[in-house]
Design an enzyme around this catalytic site. Structure first.
Site, PDB file in Angstrom:
ATOM      1  N   ALA A 163      40.882  45.518  -4.753  1.00  0.00           N
ATOM      2  CA  ALA A 163      39.669  44.971  -5.363  1.00  0.00           C
ATOM      3  C   ALA A 163      40.006  44.352  -6.718  1.00  0.00           C
ATOM      4  O   ALA A 163      40.912  44.824  -7.414  1.00  0.00           O
ATOM      5  CB  ALA A 163      38.634  46.073  -5.524  1.00  0.00           C
ATOM      6  N   ASN A 199      39.812  26.694  -4.635  1.00  0.00           N
ATOM      7  CA  ASN A 199      40.439  25.645  -3.817  1.00  0.00           C
ATOM      8  C   ASN A 199      40.635  24.335  -4.568  1.00  0.00           C
ATOM      9  O   ASN A 199      41.271  23.421  -4.074  1.00  0.00           O
ATOM     10  CB  ASN A 199      39.600  25.381  -2.562  1.00  0.00           C
ATOM     11  CG  ASN A 199      38.180  24.958  -2.893  1.00  0.00           C
ATOM     12  OD1 ASN A 199      37.635  25.361  -3.920  1.00  0.00           O
ATOM     13  ND2 ASN A 199      37.583  24.161  -2.046  1.00  0.00           N
ATOM     14  N   ARG A 218      28.416  24.489   4.718  1.00  0.00           N
ATOM     15  CA  ARG A 218      28.547  23.059   4.419  1.00  0.00           C
ATOM     16  C   ARG A 218      29.418  22.380   5.479  1.00  0.00           C
ATOM     17  O   ARG A 218      30.036  23.047   6.290  1.00  0.00           O
ATOM     18  CB  ARG A 218      29.089  22.899   2.999  1.00  0.00           C
ATOM     19  CG  ARG A 218      28.023  23.320   1.950  1.00  0.00           C
ATOM     20  CD  ARG A 218      28.608  23.437   0.579  1.00  0.00           C
ATOM     21  NE  ARG A 218      29.355  22.266   0.216  1.00  0.00           N
ATOM     22  CZ  ARG A 218      30.332  22.249  -0.704  1.00  0.00           C
ATOM     23  NH1 ARG A 218      30.655  23.373  -1.333  1.00  0.00           N
ATOM     24  NH2 ARG A 218      30.959  21.147  -0.983  1.00  0.00           N
ATOM     25  N   ARG A 221       0.806  -1.215   0.000  1.00  0.00           N
ATOM     26  CA  ARG A 221       0.000   0.000   0.000  1.00  0.00           C
ATOM     27  C   ARG A 221       0.852   1.284   0.000  1.00  0.00           C
ATOM     28  O   ARG A 221       0.348   2.367  -0.223  1.00  0.00           O
ATOM     29  CB  ARG A 221      -0.949  -0.020   1.216  1.00  0.00           C
ATOM     30  CG  ARG A 221      -2.059  -1.035   1.081  1.00  0.00           C
ATOM     31  CD  ARG A 221      -2.702  -1.386   2.413  1.00  0.00           C
ATOM     32  NE  ARG A 221      -1.908  -2.350   3.175  1.00  0.00           N
ATOM     33  CZ  ARG A 221      -2.276  -2.895   4.328  1.00  0.00           C
ATOM     34  NH1 ARG A 221      -3.428  -2.570   4.863  1.00  0.00           N
ATOM     35  NH2 ARG A 221      -1.491  -3.757   4.946  1.00  0.00           N
TER      36      ARG A 221
HETATM   37  C1  UD1 Z   1      -2.157  -6.783  10.572  1.00  0.00           C
HETATM   38  C2  UD1 Z   1      -3.187  -7.737  11.201  1.00  0.00           C
HETATM   39  C3  UD1 Z   1      -4.429  -6.917  11.536  1.00  0.00           C
HETATM   40  C4  UD1 Z   1      -4.074  -5.763  12.472  1.00  0.00           C
HETATM   41  C5  UD1 Z   1      -2.944  -4.911  11.893  1.00  0.00           C
HETATM   42  C6  UD1 Z   1      -2.458  -3.962  12.955  1.00  0.00           C
HETATM   43  C7  UD1 Z   1      -2.841  -9.914  10.130  1.00  0.00           C
HETATM   44  C8  UD1 Z   1      -3.385 -10.879   9.165  1.00  0.00           C
HETATM   45  N1  UD1 Z   1      -3.529  -8.781  10.276  1.00  0.00           N
HETATM   46  O1  UD1 Z   1      -2.729  -6.305   9.374  1.00  0.00           O
HETATM   47  O2  UD1 Z   1      -5.383  -7.755  12.165  1.00  0.00           O
HETATM   48  O3  UD1 Z   1      -5.213  -4.975  12.714  1.00  0.00           O
HETATM   49  O4  UD1 Z   1      -1.830  -5.728  11.488  1.00  0.00           O
HETATM   50  O5  UD1 Z   1      -1.473  -3.091  12.483  1.00  0.00           O
HETATM   51  O6  UD1 Z   1      -1.845 -10.191  10.758  1.00  0.00           O
HETATM   52  N2  UD1 Z   1       4.736  -9.141   7.323  1.00  0.00           N
HETATM   53  C9  UD1 Z   1       5.735 -10.071   7.143  1.00  0.00           C
HETATM   54  N3  UD1 Z   1       5.502 -11.089   6.256  1.00  0.00           N
HETATM   55  C10 UD1 Z   1       4.347 -11.232   5.569  1.00  0.00           C
HETATM   56  C11 UD1 Z   1       3.344 -10.262   5.765  1.00  0.00           C
HETATM   57  C12 UD1 Z   1       3.566  -9.232   6.652  1.00  0.00           C
HETATM   58  O7  UD1 Z   1       6.790 -10.006   7.759  1.00  0.00           O
HETATM   59  O8  UD1 Z   1       4.245 -12.195   4.805  1.00  0.00           O
HETATM   60  C13 UD1 Z   1       5.001  -8.008   8.249  1.00  0.00           C
HETATM   61  C14 UD1 Z   1       4.915  -6.670   7.573  1.00  0.00           C
HETATM   62  O9  UD1 Z   1       6.188  -6.290   7.069  1.00  0.00           O
HETATM   63  C15 UD1 Z   1       4.424  -5.775   8.701  1.00  0.00           C
HETATM   64  C16 UD1 Z   1       3.643  -6.693   9.608  1.00  0.00           C
HETATM   65  O10 UD1 Z   1       4.006  -8.014   9.246  1.00  0.00           O
HETATM   66  O11 UD1 Z   1       5.519  -5.204   9.416  1.00  0.00           O
HETATM   67  C17 UD1 Z   1       2.111  -6.537   9.436  1.00  0.00           C
HETATM   68  O12 UD1 Z   1       1.780  -6.777   8.073  1.00  0.00           O
HETATM   69  P1  UD1 Z   1       0.702  -5.921   7.296  1.00  0.00           P
HETATM   70  O13 UD1 Z   1       0.572  -6.468   5.940  1.00  0.00           O
HETATM   71  O14 UD1 Z   1       0.961  -4.490   7.467  1.00  0.00           O
HETATM   72  O15 UD1 Z   1      -0.614  -6.318   8.120  1.00  0.00           O
HETATM   73  P2  UD1 Z   1      -1.947  -5.477   8.239  1.00  0.00           P
HETATM   74  O16 UD1 Z   1      -2.736  -5.617   6.999  1.00  0.00           O
HETATM   75  O17 UD1 Z   1      -1.675  -4.125   8.722  1.00  0.00           O
HETATM   76 CA    CA Z   2       0.168  -2.984   9.015  1.00  0.00          CA
END
Ligand code: UD1
Ligand code: CA
Length: 458
Positions: free
Chosen positions: A423, A386, A333, A16
């Site tokens: 000057a 310089n 700078r 997003r």
């Molecule tokens: C998630 C929760 C949601 C909650 C919200 C709060 C789930 C399914 N949903 O949604 O219920 O309200 O957080 O902020 O968990 N990530 C990974 N690997 C992946 C997918 C995500 O490491 O495969 C990490 C992302 O980098 C991020 C975090 O997990 O830091 C959350 O992922 P994101 O996709 O933002 O979840 P939300 O849709 O916000």
């Molecule tokens: Ca999130």
């Protein structure tokens, strides 16, 4: 907390955000989003600290270094799949697992400790942090039965229309009993609108096993705001800046217009300093008391002494001492030092230069790699030459020197104490102390020239 492993999920691209940069590396009011979470985790005495990385993980490793254990999630198939990748590394670990999201920056240590305490004293298999949001759009919702017991979590995209009004949301922060967590994770399937493995499905699975899931409701909802889009980034940035400005004002700093002033956390400003509108102050800048900064100024890693005036200027990694005057439209700078009471005026650029006490460069000047003594006057339009195309060379100007207007000082060159230059001079040789150097061709006046020209035409 010594029996706890902390897992931070940060493998996602952040679709997003519509960006090539991993979401957690986007700058939030001066530092990457992920750094807020890491700074909080630094304060926890957990037995293990794991960071799940995936999308452009090299960039994240470069930022974070080796203070954490990395877990690679090669394909980002969802939050449950992410946590499952830690199973091997935690195979010998016994205790609770605290799961944090790399995109939820403002969670406090206090709330984390509260969550853990609630989890451990009640012996829950899972305890989550929820909150109530007036506008819960985008978050997973907490589903409760008529008795108010938690039944599960449903993601926004999978919600039926009648449940869209639920305002209790999942913060994405949980504490789990390790064995029960991994058992539940193995059972998760991606049968939802996004086709992802949802960590949130563990709640329903554990409840079906007859286990108890608890929760704490975080009163200060801003602690659990997640950043998903650039709109969220702008909203949260504004909150961070507002808080920093409020703290500074309470410490005795005047901020004329907080809505057009951006000061990063960690900047230090002394009492009775006034910050005028359209000013940005970043990194480890320190400003002492009774200064006037702005309007239209940008200070990065600057060190500003007492009573300094900075007007419509840029200062990078430089020091300006007590009572000096900078601007308008000056650019200091890196590695520049402006000593006490010196003046750097209109359209003057300094680089790696020391400007001595009480010295002045008031107009249209470039001083690079120069060491300038006390009470020196640099005439308008003076340039230190310089750079010879290969190397940088030094210009040394001793105390009391007077440089005439429009001089080129061809470095390396040294101007002795109290020397003068005419000057329009191009100074290519050292000037001994007390001498006047004139290095320009003499003027010739041709008498009657104009009259003769007119006569030639007719
Ligand atoms: C998630 C929760 C949601 C909650 C919200 C709060 C789930 C399914 N949903 O949604 O219920 O309200 O957080 O902020 O968990 N990530 C990974 N690997 C992946 C997918 C995500 O490491 O495969 C990490 C992302 O980098 C991020 C975090 O997990 O830091 C959350 O992922 P994101 O996709 O933002 O979840 P939300 O849709 O916000
Ligand atoms: Ca999130």
């Amino acid at each position: 907390m010594n029996d706890t492993a902390v897992i931070i999920m940060a493998a996602g691209k952040g679709k997003r955000m519509k960006s090539n940069l991993p979401k957690v590396l986007h700058n939030l009011a001066g530092k990457p989003i992920l750094n807020y979470v890491l700074d909080t985790v630094d304060q926890l005495e957990a037995k293990r600290k794991l960071l799940i990385v995936g999308y452009k993980s090299d960039k994240i490793r470069e930022l974070v270094g080796d203070k954490i254990e990395y877990v690679e999630q090669k394909e980002q198939l969802g939050t449950a799949h992410a946590v499952l990748q830690t199973k091997k590394l935690l195979s010998d670990f016994k205790g609770d697992v605290l799961i944090l999201s790399g995109d939820v920056p403002f969670l406090t240590v206090k709330t984390i400790k509260k969550l853990l305490k609630h989890h451990q004293t009640n012996n829950f298999c899972c305890t989550l942090a929820s909150t109530i949001l007036k506008n819960p759009k985008g978050y997973g919702r907490i589903i409760r039965d008529k008795k108010g017991e938690i039944k599960g979590i449903i993601e926004e995209v999978d919600l039926s229309a009648d449940r869209k009004t639920i305002t209790e949301i999942n913060s994405g922060i949980y504490c789990f009993n390790k064995d029960k967590l991994f058992r539940a994770l193995e059972k998760i399937t991606p049968d939802n609108k996004q086709g992802e493995y949802y960590l949130t499905d563990t709640v329903e699975i554990l409840l079906k096993e007859g286990l108890t899931v608890g929760n704490i409701i975080v009163k200060n909802y801003s602690e659990i705001l997640g950043i998903n889009s650039r709109l969220d980034l702008a909203d949260t940035s504004r909150k961070v800046y507002q808080k920093t400005l409020q703290d500074l004002m309470l410490q005795g700093v005047t901020i004329i217009d907080p809505s057009s002033t951006f000061i990063e956390q960690g900047v230090k400003i002394g009492q009775d300093t006034i910050i005028y509108p359209f000013t940005i102050i970043e990194k480890d800048t320190k400003i002492e008391e009774s200064c006037l900064v702005g309007p239209y100024s940008h200070l990065i890693d600057a060190n500003i002494g007492k009573g300094v005036r900075v007007w419509a200027s840029i200062i990078e990694s430089s020091t300006v001492k007590e009572g000096a005057n900078i601007g308008p439209y000056a650019h200091l700078r890196p590695e520049t030092v402006v000593e006490k009471g010196a003046k750097i005026g209109n359209f003057v650029e300094l680089k790696k230069t020391v400007m001595g006490e009480g010295s002045k460069a008031s107009h249209l000047t470039y001083l690079g790699d120069a060491t300038i003594g006390k009470k020196v006057n640099i005439g308008a339009g003076t340039i230190t030459c310089n750079y010879d195309g290969e190397k940088k060379h030094k210009t040394i100007i001793k105390n009391g020197v007077f440089i005439g207007s429009n001089n080129s000082l061809v470095a390396p060159v040294k101007l002795g104490k109290d020397s003068y230059t005419g000057a329009g001079s191009t100074i290519t040789r050292d000037v001994p102390a007390g001498n006047l150097a004139i290095a320009r061709s003499r003027q010739t006046n041709i008498s009657g020239w104009r009259k003769k020209k007119k006569e030639d035409k007719s």
